[in-house]
Design a protein around this motif. Sequence first.
Motif, PDB file in Angstrom:
ATOM      1  N   SER A 115       0.833  -1.211   0.000  1.00  0.00           N
ATOM      2  CA  SER A 115       0.000   0.000   0.000  1.00  0.00           C
ATOM      3  C   SER A 115       0.866   1.259   0.000  1.00  0.00           C
ATOM      4  N   ARG A 116       1.985   1.224   0.710  1.00  0.00           N
ATOM      5  CA  ARG A 116       2.878   2.391   0.720  1.00  0.00           C
ATOM      6  C   ARG A 116       3.571   2.559  -0.632  1.00  0.00           C
ATOM      7  N   ILE A 117       3.899   1.459  -1.271  1.00  0.00           N
ATOM      8  CA  ILE A 117       4.479   1.536  -2.614  1.00  0.00           C
ATOM      9  C   ILE A 117       3.459   2.121  -3.583  1.00  0.00           C
ATOM     10  N   SER A 118       2.208   1.700  -3.470  1.00  0.00           N
ATOM     11  CA  SER A 118       1.156   2.228  -4.348  1.00  0.00           C
ATOM     12  C   SER A 118       0.982   3.734  -4.160  1.00  0.00           C
ATOM     13  N   THR A 119       1.020   4.184  -2.913  1.00  0.00           N
ATOM     14  CA  THR A 119       0.899   5.615  -2.645  1.00  0.00           C
ATOM     15  C   THR A 119       2.094   6.373  -3.212  1.00  0.00           C
ATOM     16  N   LEU A 120       3.280   5.811  -3.041  1.00  0.00           N
ATOM     17  CA  LEU A 120       4.490   6.435  -3.586  1.00  0.00           C
ATOM     18  C   LEU A 120       4.401   6.531  -5.105  1.00  0.00           C
ATOM     19  N   ILE A 121       3.947   5.465  -5.750  1.00  0.00           N
ATOM     20  CA  ILE A 121       3.798   5.463  -7.211  1.00  0.00           C
ATOM     21  C   ILE A 121       2.815   6.551  -7.638  1.00  0.00           C
ATOM     22  N   THR A 122       1.713   6.680  -6.910  1.00  0.00           N
ATOM     23  CA  THR A 122       0.715   7.694  -7.243  1.00  0.00           C
ATOM     24  C   THR A 122       1.315   9.091  -7.165  1.00  0.00           C
ATOM     25  N   LEU A 133       2.660  19.678 -17.834  1.00  0.00           N
ATOM     26  CA  LEU A 133       1.604  20.592 -18.271  1.00  0.00           C
ATOM     27  C   LEU A 133       2.216  21.803 -18.971  1.00  0.00           C
ATOM     28  N   ASP A 134       1.414  22.469 -19.808  1.00  0.00           N
ATOM     29  CA  ASP A 134       1.906  23.681 -20.476  1.00  0.00           C
ATOM     30  C   ASP A 134       2.191  24.786 -19.457  1.00  0.00           C
ATOM     31  N   ASN A 135       1.226  25.039 -18.584  1.00  0.00           N
ATOM     32  CA  ASN A 135       1.446  25.990 -17.493  1.00  0.00           C
ATOM     33  C   ASN A 135       1.760  25.186 -16.237  1.00  0.00           C
ATOM     34  N   ILE A 136       3.035  25.033 -15.958  1.00  0.00           N
ATOM     35  CA  ILE A 136       3.472  24.174 -14.852  1.00  0.00           C
ATOM     36  C   ILE A 136       3.145  24.849 -13.523  1.00  0.00           C
ATOM     37  N   PRO A 137       2.366  24.181 -12.669  1.00  0.00           N
ATOM     38  CA  PRO A 137       2.099  24.734 -11.329  1.00  0.00           C
ATOM     39  C   PRO A 137       3.275  24.433 -10.403  1.00  0.00           C
ATOM     40  N   ASP A 138       4.223  25.361 -10.331  1.00  0.00           N
ATOM     41  CA  ASP A 138       5.462  25.114  -9.596  1.00  0.00           C
ATOM     42  C   ASP A 138       5.225  24.847  -8.105  1.00  0.00           C
ATOM     43  N   LYS A 139       4.225  25.491  -7.513  1.00  0.00           N
ATOM     44  CA  LYS A 139       3.942  25.247  -6.097  1.00  0.00           C
ATOM     45  C   LYS A 139       3.442  23.820  -5.889  1.00  0.00           C
ATOM     46  N   LYS A 140       2.623  23.346  -6.806  1.00  0.00           N
ATOM     47  CA  LYS A 140       2.100  21.986  -6.708  1.00  0.00           C
ATOM     48  C   LYS A 140       3.238  20.977  -6.892  1.00  0.00           C
ATOM     49  N   VAL A 141       4.163  21.265  -7.806  1.00  0.00           N
ATOM     50  CA  VAL A 141       5.302  20.366  -8.046  1.00  0.00           C
ATOM     51  C   VAL A 141       6.177  20.267  -6.794  1.00  0.00           C
ATOM     52  N   THR A 142       6.489  21.404  -6.182  1.00  0.00           N
ATOM     53  CA  THR A 142       7.336  21.363  -4.986  1.00  0.00           C
ATOM     54  C   THR A 142       6.603  20.696  -3.812  1.00  0.00           C
ATOM     55  N   LEU A 143       5.282  20.883  -3.738  1.00  0.00           N
ATOM     56  CA  LEU A 143       4.497  20.208  -2.707  1.00  0.00           C
ATOM     57  C   LEU A 143       4.539  18.690  -2.911  1.00  0.00           C
ATOM     58  N   LEU A 144       4.431  18.250  -4.167  1.00  0.00           N
ATOM     59  CA  LEU A 144       4.493  16.820  -4.465  1.00  0.00           C
ATOM     60  C   LEU A 144       5.866  16.235  -4.138  1.00  0.00           C
ATOM     61  N   VAL A 145       6.920  17.008  -4.345  1.00  0.00           N
ATOM     62  CA  VAL A 145       8.272  16.535  -3.993  1.00  0.00           C
ATOM     63  C   VAL A 145       8.353  16.269  -2.490  1.00  0.00           C
ATOM     64  N   GLU A 147       5.805  15.586  -0.533  1.00  0.00           N
ATOM     65  CA  GLU A 147       4.942  14.439  -0.244  1.00  0.00           C
ATOM     66  C   GLU A 147       5.621  13.122  -0.627  1.00  0.00           C
ATOM     67  N   ILE A 148       6.385  13.125  -1.708  1.00  0.00           N
ATOM     68  CA  ILE A 148       7.144  11.931  -2.098  1.00  0.00           C
ATOM     69  C   ILE A 148       8.164  11.593  -1.012  1.00  0.00           C
ATOM     70  N   ASN A 149       8.816  12.613  -0.455  1.00  0.00           N
ATOM     71  CA  ASN A 149       9.765  12.386   0.629  1.00  0.00           C
ATOM     72  C   ASN A 149       9.086  11.756   1.841  1.00  0.00           C
ATOM     73  N   LEU A 150       7.889  12.236   2.165  1.00  0.00           N
ATOM     74  CA  LEU A 150       7.144  11.659   3.294  1.00  0.00           C
ATOM     75  C   LEU A 150       6.798  10.197   3.030  1.00  0.00           C
ATOM     76  N   GLU A 151       6.409   9.892   1.799  1.00  0.00           N
ATOM     77  CA  GLU A 151       6.067   8.505   1.453  1.00  0.00           C
ATOM     78  C   GLU A 151       7.298   7.602   1.503  1.00  0.00           C
ATOM     79  N   LEU A 152       8.445   8.128   1.092  1.00  0.00           N
ATOM     80  CA  LEU A 152       9.690   7.347   1.168  1.00  0.00           C
ATOM     81  C   LEU A 152      10.031   7.012   2.621  1.00  0.00           C
TER      82      LEU A 152
END
Length: 201
Positions: A115-122, A133-145, A147-152
């Motif tokens: 389940s943790r691997i699935s969340t990390l993959i998502t 995306l054409d208009n890259i949401p930089d705040k969303k990208v850094t937030l996802l980075v 969140e990926i660290n938390l999942e790791l």
Amino acid sequence: MKYKIAVFFSLVFVLFSCKNDNQKRIAENKKEIQKREIIFANIQKGWVLYDEPVTEAGEKSIASWNEWRMFLAELAQKPKKTIGAFQQKSKALSKKAMALNDNIPYEYNKPQIKSRISTLITKVRLLDLFIHLDNIPDKKVTLLVSEINLELVSLQRQMDKIVEKSKIPVEEGESDLLKMMDTSRAIPNTPVIDPNIPRVE
């Protein structure tokens, strides 16, 4: 004569309007370039992924779990020059994350880890989606980075818990009790047929 003057003024008007359009286009292009540079700077600053194992179990699993080792190696290589480099890196991370489901070591092949691997993959695939995306949401990208660290960290802590539980010695008779509680080993409830009772066939 009036016709020539009208043509002359219309040509002058067209030329001036073209120059104004070019100036507007140049100004818009400059704004777009500045916007992309800001987005690139924000993404580059926020792209800090945990590429080192944070737990003992995470470190030991590198030797036995090839996909995990390759995923961490991919995390260690930070893109530098362009948004295109970040896009390629997120695509490569997405492929490596998808491969984590393959060949999970036996001791970690449990629902908690899966389940943790699935969340990390998502999270990694969302990062890949947003950065393309054409208009890259930089705040969303850094937030996802982040969140990926938390999942790791969550995945590696779960690995650590599994290793710690495996070190606990089994008490005498506990394995027999677990076998008796296993419903897959139970004798099925089939009705007992008396051979002396007449049957209709």
